[in-house]
Design an enzyme around this catalytic site. Structure first.
Site, PDB file in Angstrom:
ATOM      1  N   GLU A 172      -0.710   0.861  -5.553  1.00 55.69           N
ATOM      2  CA  GLU A 172      -0.687  -0.336  -4.848  1.00 55.69           C
ATOM      3  C   GLU A 172      -0.611  -1.410  -5.881  1.00 55.69           C
ATOM      4  O   GLU A 172      -1.363  -1.998  -6.413  1.00 55.69           O
ATOM      5  CB  GLU A 172      -2.022  -0.520  -4.076  1.00 55.69           C
ATOM      6  N   HIS A 186       0.852  -1.061   0.015  1.00 56.79           N
ATOM      7  CA  HIS A 186      -0.153  -0.007  -0.005  1.00 56.79           C
ATOM      8  C   HIS A 186       0.923   1.192  -0.101  1.00 56.79           C
ATOM      9  O   HIS A 186       1.002   2.100   1.008  1.00 56.79           O
ATOM     10  CB  HIS A 186      -1.073   0.058   1.340  1.00 56.79           C
TER      11      HIS A 186
END
Length: 308
Positions: A266, A168
């Site tokens: 991501e 992330h």
């Protein structure tokens, strides 16, 4: 240069090769919380102001490791005829982002050779039950203006398990002066809760798009070769190129409301809720490790400067 430092009282590792400098907190997710372009002094990641801020919002700082990535609908799935339940930790309905992003990792190696700085960390999972014999070994390398990420996932037990991994990665992003590119081949159709329906809409790559005021929480299928996300600041000339190997079959792109000064490209090996989708594994990216098997996935972040 590698040295042991404290970040707000927490033990951390600071490493610099004179071009990039990183700070890694092994005890909290093996998270690279800072990546600085040494020549300009610019921070490239969303660095937490304190350890308390990191704990409060672990996913939106640095480079959290997601195993597995994103949501599992209802926190429940079946594998080999057995129903598995993961903790519900998102909107009271779903499981999200897995089991390692806030857990302690062990430093297994750190060294500098031939100008390349290497830091290795590892975690042996204890729960949930399906992953009690899973381990992940991470290698971070600083090589010139490139930060490399390599993950080795291994099944040390006697039962197979499905898995996926993602990052992330929270990058600073000046929406007014920056543009975004992505080499995607299609976009997943999502529900109101950002869970794929199973359908995809073909589309062209994103090319130097201004995202100011455009809220994104979208999922894309990656190309097989030359997979990359690119952030370019037209004012500073700084270009951040995030490349992955072919194991990363998807991107989720998140930026809050499009005015918060960050962008999270991501990379995921499997798409959101792949554990529950009636879609072939070669499409979702869901992988299975048999006993004794291991798999390796790799990505890198490169920092360059250009005017165009």
């Amino acid at each position: 240069m590698i040295k042991q430092v404290l970040f707000d009282g927490q033990e951390a590792i600071q490493a610099s090769n004179g071009q990039l400098e990183m700070i890694l907190i092994p005890s909290f997710g093996s998270n690279v919380i800072s990546l600085v372009d040494v020549k300009t002094g610019r921070e490239l990641l969303v660095k937490p102001d304190s350890f308390a801020a990191l704990k409060e919002s672990p996913i939106l700082h640095g480079i959290p490791v997601l195993f597995p990535p994103n949501r599992i609908k209802g926190g429940t799935f079946q594998f080999n005829g057995v129903t598995h339940e993961f903790p519900i930790n998102e909107i009271g309905k779903h499981h999200i982002h897995g089991f390692v992003y806030d857990k302690p990792w062990v430093v297994t190696a750190q060294h500098e050779r031939n100008g390349i700085i290497t830091i290795e960390t590892a975690i042996q999972l204890e729960k949930p039950a399906i992953y009690k014999n899973a381990s992940i070994h991470l290698t971070y390398e600083l090589d010139g203006t490139v930060l490399r990420q390599k993950a080795v996932v291994k099944n040390n037990g006697n039962e197979a398990f499905p898995w996926g991994i993602g990052y992330h990665t929270a990058l600073l992003f000046d929406e007014k002066n920056s543009v975004f590119s992505l080499t995607k081949k299609s976009q997943w159709t999502l529900s109101d809760e950002a869970i794929p329906t199973g359908d995809q809409v073909p589309g062209e790559p994103i090319e130097k798009k201004n995202l100011q005021g455009i809220a994104l929480d979208d999922a894309f299928a990656a190309v097989e070769q030359g997979n990359e996300a690119v952030l370019h600041n037209k004012e500073t000339g700084c270009t951040i190129t995030y490349r992955t190997d072919s194991a990363f079959k998807h991107w989720v792109v998140y930026n809050g409301n499009g005015r918060e000064g960050f962008l999270c490209p991501e990379p995921y090996t499997c798409i959101t809720n792949a554990f529950n989708m009636d879609v072939p594994a070669e499409v979702t990216g869901l992988r299975v490790l048999e006993p004794g098997e291991e798999d390796v996935v790799a990505a890198e972040i490169e920092v360059t400067y250009s005017k165009s």
